[in-house]
Design an enzyme around this catalytic site. Structure first.
Site, PDB file in Angstrom:
ATOM      1  CB  ALA A  77      43.365  57.913  24.049  1.00 18.85           C
ATOM      2  CB  THR A  78      43.232  52.896  21.946  1.00 18.65           C
ATOM      3  OG1 THR A  78      42.048  53.745  21.226  1.00 18.65           O
ATOM      4  CG2 THR A  78      42.691  51.528  21.738  1.00 18.65           C
ATOM      5  CD  GLN A 173      36.971  64.540  21.150  1.00 13.85           C
ATOM      6  OE1 GLN A 173      37.002  65.641  20.703  1.00 13.85           O
ATOM      7  NE2 GLN A 173      37.124  63.543  20.490  1.00 13.85           N
ATOM      8  CB  SER A 189      44.779  60.886  21.729  1.00 10.01           C
ATOM      9  OG  SER A 189      45.351  60.279  20.708  1.00 10.01           O
ATOM     10  CB  ALA A 190      49.513  63.951  20.808  1.00 11.85           C
ATOM     11  CG  HIS A 191      45.010  62.260  16.904  1.00  9.80           C
ATOM     12  ND1 HIS A 191      43.997  62.291  16.072  1.00  9.80           N
ATOM     13  CD2 HIS A 191      45.138  61.096  17.661  1.00  9.80           C
ATOM     14  CE1 HIS A 191      43.148  61.343  16.429  1.00  9.80           C
ATOM     15  NE2 HIS A 191      43.873  60.649  17.286  1.00  9.80           N
ATOM     16  CB  THR A 227      62.105  51.952  21.753  1.00  8.49           C
ATOM     17  OG1 THR A 227      62.885  50.719  21.884  1.00  8.49           O
ATOM     18  CG2 THR A 227      62.814  53.299  21.396  1.00  8.49           C
ATOM     19  CB  CYS A 309      36.485  55.030  16.341  1.00 10.47           C
ATOM     20  SG  CYS A 309      37.694  56.418  16.844  1.00 10.47           S
TER      21      CYS A 309
END
Length: 363
Positions: A77-78, A173, A189-191, A227, A309
């Site tokens: 996401a960043t 979130q 963000s996937a995590h 890539t 963070c």
């Protein structure tokens, strides 16, 4: 101390990897026949197979976004927010809520003129405030990562249109948990929804033009060179598919956990709204609490003194300050995050241990 001796209550920092996501990733690390490692940008058979896996994942991720847009894969996401803020133009103000993640606040400041929007003591950023006349972009997150408050993003999207500005949402979130809002750009963000770390996406509404921020080979529609990782993206796609299938079930489970946690922490003060909130986030405070000592005394419970963070920075949470807490009250706060794989027994055990340690401080 092993993993099974720990209670993990830090879901806002990261979520456990779903077994289904892990299985999807393994095929594209080497595969059962050793052919899963191809470069998805190569034109031969192995490359085409890897590219097909990416497109399947793109469709799965897109299924939880509004109709009419494209998904650009990023490292998280960043990067997605940097692409949205820097790639959407220059000049003019970028108006951001006071409780945005540093990926928005710092990037808006670095990219030009940042204008900070106030939030209420309940942790919501309402539209009853002006933005500068030259505002080109407004950023308001859907669910806050520290206190879980849900923002009136639909109203902010409308206000952005009225001011001829674009609207970007940090939905890190929210994605996979509640319906994602309307916007011009949305970062995830996937995590944060049981996928792997190191991969995310920016959804871009049809008709929104972005400049390339990361130059190179022109991948991802010519807007994000580099890539792509079939393994990470396949894991993200599997996590998105699972989140879509389980959204109602997960929400019911989290509501039960929230109600039990609220009961067991009934003499703590809640930070932020209890209602306009994602109930997988419990941010609470107790006067006089030494959070550092608490975390040392309850080492088998994984929770946060703020956003992951900013941990270790020594800085008071800008989110808690924005809702009106002074430094002392902000530093008396902890955040508990729970979700799909948290059990009721874990909530009860963690609450008992935390409350006992707090009582010991008060002696």
């Amino acid at each position: 101390m092993g993993f099974f001796d720990m209670i993990y209550l830090d879901y806002q920092a990261t979520t456990p990897l779903a077994p289904e996501a892990r299985d999807a990733m393994l095929r594209w690390l080497d595969g059962p026949d050793g052919t899963g490692f191809g470069n998805p940008h190569s034109s031969h058979r192995m490359g085409r197979q890897a590219a097909a896996a990416i497109e399947l994942a793109r469709d799965r991720v897109a299924a939880l976004f509004p109709a009419g847009g494209k998904v650009i894969f990023t490292s998280g996401a960043t990067e997605a927010l940097n692409l949205a803020i820097r790639g959407s133009g220059s000049g003019g103000h970028v108006s951001v809520s006071a409780i945005e993640h540093s990926a928005v606040l710092d990037t808006a400041q670095d990219a030009g003129k940042a204008h900070v929007l106030n939030v209420s003591s309940e942790g919501q950023c309402n539209t009853a405030q002006d933005v500068p006349a030259d505002t080109r972009l407004i950023a308001v997150m859907q669910v806050n990562n520290e206190i879980g408050t849900i923002q009136p993003t639909i109203d902010w999207h409308r206000k952005a249109k009225e001011n001829n500005a674009l609207f970007v949402v940090d939905a890190v979130q929210a994605y996979g948990k509640i319906e994602v809002t309307s916007a011009d750009m949305i970062a995830i963000s996937a995590h944060k929804f049981h996928g792997p770390k190191g991969v995310g996406a920016l959804w871009v509404r049809d008709g929104v033009q972005l400049n390339e921020v990361q130059t190179g080979g022109g991948q991802e529609f010519g807007q994000r060179s580099g890539t792509l990782s079939p393994a990470l993206i396949a894991g993200m796609g599997a996590a998105a598919k699972l989140a879509q299938e389980r959204m109602g079930e997960d929400a019911d489970h989290i509501e039960a956990l929230w109600n039990r946690a609220r009961d067991m922490f009934d003499d703590w003060e809640l930070n932020g709204s209890a209602d306009a909130r994602w109930h997988g986030n419990l941010n609470i405070r107790k006067q006089g609490l030494d959070v550092g000592r608490l975390m040392s005394d309850v080492r088998d419970v994984m929770f946060s003194a703020g956003s992951a963070c900013a941990s270790g920075s020594g800085r008071t949470s800008h989110v808690l300050r924005a809702i009106g807490l002074d430094n002392k009250a902000a530093k008396n706060s902890i955040r508990l995050g729970f979700g799909r794989y948290t059990t009721l027994d874990q909530i009860e055990d963690a609450a008992a241990k935390i409350n006992a340690a707090v009582s010991a401080q008060e002696v």
